[in-house]
Design a protein around this motif. Structure first.
Motif, PDB file in Angstrom:
ATOM      1  N   GLN A 178       0.821  -1.204   0.000  1.00  0.00           N
ATOM      2  CA  GLN A 178       0.000   0.000   0.000  1.00  0.00           C
ATOM      3  C   GLN A 178       0.863   1.266   0.000  1.00  0.00           C
ATOM      4  O   GLN A 178       2.090   1.201   0.065  1.00  0.00           O
ATOM      5  CB  GLN A 178      -0.903   0.013   1.245  1.00  0.00           C
ATOM      6  N   GLY A 179       0.199   2.396  -0.077  1.00  0.00           N
ATOM      7  CA  GLY A 179       0.892   3.674  -0.033  1.00  0.00           C
ATOM      8  C   GLY A 179       1.226   4.092   1.378  1.00  0.00           C
ATOM      9  O   GLY A 179       1.091   3.316   2.322  1.00  0.00           O
ATOM     10  N   LEU A 180       1.675   5.321   1.520  1.00  0.00           N
ATOM     11  CA  LEU A 180       2.058   5.853   2.818  1.00  0.00           C
ATOM     12  C   LEU A 180       0.877   6.570   3.453  1.00  0.00           C
ATOM     13  O   LEU A 180       0.346   7.522   2.907  1.00  0.00           O
ATOM     14  CB  LEU A 180       3.226   6.824   2.671  1.00  0.00           C
ATOM     15  N   GLU A 181       0.503   6.097   4.623  1.00  0.00           N
ATOM     16  CA  GLU A 181      -0.611   6.670   5.354  1.00  0.00           C
ATOM     17  C   GLU A 181      -0.059   7.597   6.435  1.00  0.00           C
ATOM     18  O   GLU A 181       0.656   7.145   7.344  1.00  0.00           O
ATOM     19  CB  GLU A 181      -1.433   5.536   5.978  1.00  0.00           C
ATOM     20  N   PHE A 182      -0.372   8.868   6.355  1.00  0.00           N
ATOM     21  CA  PHE A 182       0.121   9.839   7.319  1.00  0.00           C
ATOM     22  C   PHE A 182      -0.477   9.577   8.702  1.00  0.00           C
ATOM     23  O   PHE A 182      -1.680   9.385   8.839  1.00  0.00           O
ATOM     24  CB  PHE A 182      -0.239  11.251   6.856  1.00  0.00           C
ATOM     25  N   LEU A 183       0.380   9.584   9.711  1.00  0.00           N
ATOM     26  CA  LEU A 183      -0.082   9.377  11.082  1.00  0.00           C
ATOM     27  C   LEU A 183      -0.029  10.664  11.892  1.00  0.00           C
ATOM     28  O   LEU A 183      -1.035  11.115  12.434  1.00  0.00           O
ATOM     29  CB  LEU A 183       0.762   8.299  11.771  1.00  0.00           C
ATOM     30  N   ILE A 184       1.170  11.246  11.970  1.00  0.00           N
ATOM     31  CA  ILE A 184       1.339  12.426  12.814  1.00  0.00           C
ATOM     32  C   ILE A 184       2.576  13.184  12.392  1.00  0.00           C
ATOM     33  O   ILE A 184       3.493  12.609  11.801  1.00  0.00           O
ATOM     34  CB  ILE A 184       1.409  12.033  14.310  1.00  0.00           C
ATOM     35  N   TYR A 185       2.585  14.453  12.703  1.00  0.00           N
ATOM     36  CA  TYR A 185       3.670  15.343  12.300  1.00  0.00           C
ATOM     37  C   TYR A 185       4.040  16.210  13.493  1.00  0.00           C
ATOM     38  O   TYR A 185       3.170  16.684  14.210  1.00  0.00           O
ATOM     39  CB  TYR A 185       3.170  16.162  11.116  1.00  0.00           C
ATOM     40  N   PHE A 186       5.341  16.365  13.723  1.00  0.00           N
ATOM     41  CA  PHE A 186       5.860  17.222  14.785  1.00  0.00           C
ATOM     42  C   PHE A 186       6.596  18.405  14.192  1.00  0.00           C
ATOM     43  O   PHE A 186       7.409  18.262  13.272  1.00  0.00           O
ATOM     44  CB  PHE A 186       6.832  16.449  15.695  1.00  0.00           C
ATOM     45  N   GLN A 187       6.312  19.572  14.730  1.00  0.00           N
ATOM     46  CA  GLN A 187       7.104  20.764  14.445  1.00  0.00           C
ATOM     47  C   GLN A 187       7.789  21.102  15.757  1.00  0.00           C
ATOM     48  O   GLN A 187       7.138  21.579  16.690  1.00  0.00           O
ATOM     49  CB  GLN A 187       6.204  21.897  13.962  1.00  0.00           C
ATOM     50  N   GLY A 188       9.110  20.858  15.839  1.00  0.00           N
ATOM     51  CA  GLY A 188       9.761  20.929  17.139  1.00  0.00           C
ATOM     52  C   GLY A 188       9.218  19.813  18.002  1.00  0.00           C
ATOM     53  O   GLY A 188       9.170  18.658  17.577  1.00  0.00           O
ATOM     54  N   ASN A 189       8.785  20.138  19.202  1.00  0.00           N
ATOM     55  CA  ASN A 189       8.227  19.141  20.100  1.00  0.00           C
ATOM     56  C   ASN A 189       6.705  19.112  20.091  1.00  0.00           C
ATOM     57  O   ASN A 189       6.095  18.288  20.779  1.00  0.00           O
ATOM     58  CB  ASN A 189       8.712  19.385  21.541  1.00  0.00           C
ATOM     59  N   SER A 190       6.099  19.986  19.339  1.00  0.00           N
ATOM     60  CA  SER A 190       4.639  20.024  19.331  1.00  0.00           C
ATOM     61  C   SER A 190       4.096  19.343  18.085  1.00  0.00           C
ATOM     62  O   SER A 190       4.745  19.300  17.047  1.00  0.00           O
ATOM     63  CB  SER A 190       4.139  21.469  19.393  1.00  0.00           C
ATOM     64  N   ALA A 191       2.906  18.830  18.231  1.00  0.00           N
ATOM     65  CA  ALA A 191       2.263  18.106  17.138  1.00  0.00           C
ATOM     66  C   ALA A 191       1.012  18.856  16.713  1.00  0.00           C
ATOM     67  O   ALA A 191      -0.071  18.610  17.250  1.00  0.00           O
ATOM     68  CB  ALA A 191       1.920  16.680  17.581  1.00  0.00           C
ATOM     69  N   PRO A 192       1.147  19.769  15.720  1.00  0.00           N
ATOM     70  CA  PRO A 192      -0.014  20.555  15.309  1.00  0.00           C
ATOM     71  C   PRO A 192      -1.063  19.739  14.565  1.00  0.00           C
ATOM     72  O   PRO A 192      -2.200  20.181  14.431  1.00  0.00           O
ATOM     73  CB  PRO A 192       0.587  21.627  14.394  1.00  0.00           C
ATOM     74  N   ASP A 193      -0.698  18.574  14.083  1.00  0.00           N
ATOM     75  CA  ASP A 193      -1.633  17.778  13.294  1.00  0.00           C
ATOM     76  C   ASP A 193      -1.608  16.332  13.758  1.00  0.00           C
ATOM     77  O   ASP A 193      -0.688  15.602  13.439  1.00  0.00           O
ATOM     78  CB  ASP A 193      -1.270  17.876  11.804  1.00  0.00           C
ATOM     79  N   LYS A 194      -2.636  15.947  14.509  1.00  0.00           N
ATOM     80  CA  LYS A 194      -2.744  14.562  14.983  1.00  0.00           C
ATOM     81  C   LYS A 194      -3.869  13.830  14.272  1.00  0.00           C
ATOM     82  O   LYS A 194      -4.301  12.762  14.695  1.00  0.00           O
ATOM     83  CB  LYS A 194      -3.009  14.543  16.498  1.00  0.00           C
ATOM     84  N   SER A 195      -4.341  14.408  13.185  1.00  0.00           N
ATOM     85  CA  SER A 195      -5.544  13.891  12.532  1.00  0.00           C
ATOM     86  C   SER A 195      -5.374  12.506  11.946  1.00  0.00           C
ATOM     87  O   SER A 195      -6.350  11.789  11.736  1.00  0.00           O
ATOM     88  CB  SER A 195      -5.973  14.851  11.412  1.00  0.00           C
ATOM     89  N   GLY A 196      -4.123  12.130  11.686  1.00  0.00           N
ATOM     90  CA  GLY A 196      -3.900  10.846  11.041  1.00  0.00           C
ATOM     91  C   GLY A 196      -3.847   9.651  11.973  1.00  0.00           C
ATOM     92  O   GLY A 196      -3.880   8.509  11.517  1.00  0.00           O
ATOM     93  N   LEU A 197      -3.760   9.901  13.256  1.00  0.00           N
ATOM     94  CA  LEU A 197      -3.704   8.757  14.183  1.00  0.00           C
ATOM     95  C   LEU A 197      -5.009   7.977  14.076  1.00  0.00           C
ATOM     96  O   LEU A 197      -6.089   8.530  14.258  1.00  0.00           O
ATOM     97  CB  LEU A 197      -3.476   9.231  15.613  1.00  0.00           C
ATOM     98  N   PRO A 198      -4.914   6.654  13.784  1.00  0.00           N
ATOM     99  CA  PRO A 198      -6.128   5.895  13.466  1.00  0.00           C
ATOM    100  C   PRO A 198      -7.051   5.624  14.644  1.00  0.00           C
ATOM    101  O   PRO A 198      -8.243   5.387  14.428  1.00  0.00           O
ATOM    102  CB  PRO A 198      -5.579   4.585  12.888  1.00  0.00           C
ATOM    103  N   SER A 199      -6.537   5.646  15.847  1.00  0.00           N
ATOM    104  CA  SER A 199      -7.385   5.422  17.014  1.00  0.00           C
ATOM    105  C   SER A 199      -6.686   5.933  18.257  1.00  0.00           C
ATOM    106  O   SER A 199      -5.518   6.323  18.201  1.00  0.00           O
ATOM    107  CB  SER A 199      -7.702   3.925  17.165  1.00  0.00           C
ATOM    108  N   ASP A 200      -7.398   5.933  19.370  1.00  0.00           N
ATOM    109  CA  ASP A 200      -6.779   6.422  20.611  1.00  0.00           C
ATOM    110  C   ASP A 200      -5.778   5.425  21.177  1.00  0.00           C
ATOM    111  O   ASP A 200      -5.151   5.693  22.198  1.00  0.00           O
ATOM    112  CB  ASP A 200      -7.852   6.772  21.657  1.00  0.00           C
TER     113      ASP A 200
END
Lengths: 112, 115
Positions: free
Chosen positions: B41-63
């Motif tokens: 399969q392709g690459l599924e985005f999970l999470i991105y960090f800018q420095g130590n903060s994670a402005p985008d957590k939308s890709g995490l599939p579950s809690d």
């Protein structure tokens, strides 16, 4: 929601032929369009990238063609070689978010 | 280091166990990404960090999925109560935030198998 749509899913080309992989996007804020190459068991590696201020970029046998009005870009591999056999991913990003959105990949096989 | 380093390279775990995956980015790279790649399969985005903060957590599939980054360096991706559908290669990438450049350098990934 797939931000970047890539086709074909797989491609078989004879040695010496031209491989063409296409991608389309919707977000007009995207301003960076890289292509990544991935060999089995390895992470993807940047192959070539383009910004929307040019319509074409060539590096050796690899060329990106970019059509801003159609929101499409493609990778052309000239004189394809068996060593080019890999999975290719297109991607897009916009500077504000600094995140890369990847296509689903194209598995290229170049037959000797 | 010279490149992005991920550990372990392979992990086999039993369903229901927690796992922790580690990523050491290229020194000085402030942006760090986690992607998941299922077989073929392709690459599924999970999470991105800018420095130590994670402005985008939308890709995490579950809690069950969480990630953290400390010291603008090492990041860990934790999967709790693993399920068989979590089996995949987890790829980490880092990039140097400078001007318009967003080239991302990938590690070789951690192949996770949940049995």
């Amino acid at each position: 929601q797939q931000q970047v749509k890539q086709s074909p899913q797989s491609l078989i080309v004879q040695k010496g032929g031209i491989s063409i992989i296409n991608c389309a996007y919707e977000n007009t804020a995207f301003d960076y369009f890289p292509w990544y190459q991935q060999f089995p068991g390895k992470g993807p590696a940047l192959l070539i990238a383009i910004r929307p201020d040019v319509s074409e970029k060539k590096e050796g046998r690899f060329t990106i063609s970019f059509n801003k009005s159609a929101k499409q870009f493609s990778l052309h591999i000239m004189d394809s070689q068996p060593g080019d056999s890999a999975t290719y991913f297109c991607a897009a990003a916009h500077g504000g978010a600094n995140n890369l959105f990847f296509g689903t990949g194209t598995r290229l096989t170049v037959i000797p | 280091g010279a490149g992005v380093s991920q550990s372990p390279s392979n992990k086999v775990t039993e369903k229901g166990k927690d796992v922790e995956l580690r990523c050491d980015p290229i020194s000085g790279h402030t942006a760090l990404y986690w992607y998941r790649q299922r077989l073929g399969q392709g690459l599924e985005f999970l999470i991105y960090f800018q420095g130590n903060s994670a402005p985008d957590k939308s890709g995490l599939p579950s809690d069950r999925f969480s990630a953290e980054r400390t010291g603008e360096s090492v990041s860990t991706l934790t999967i709790q109560r693993t399920q068989q559908e979590d089996s995949a290669v987890y790829l980490c990438a880092s990039s140097l935030v400078w001007g318009q450049s967003t080239e991302a350098f990938f590690g070789q990934g951690t192949r996770l198998t949940v049995v």
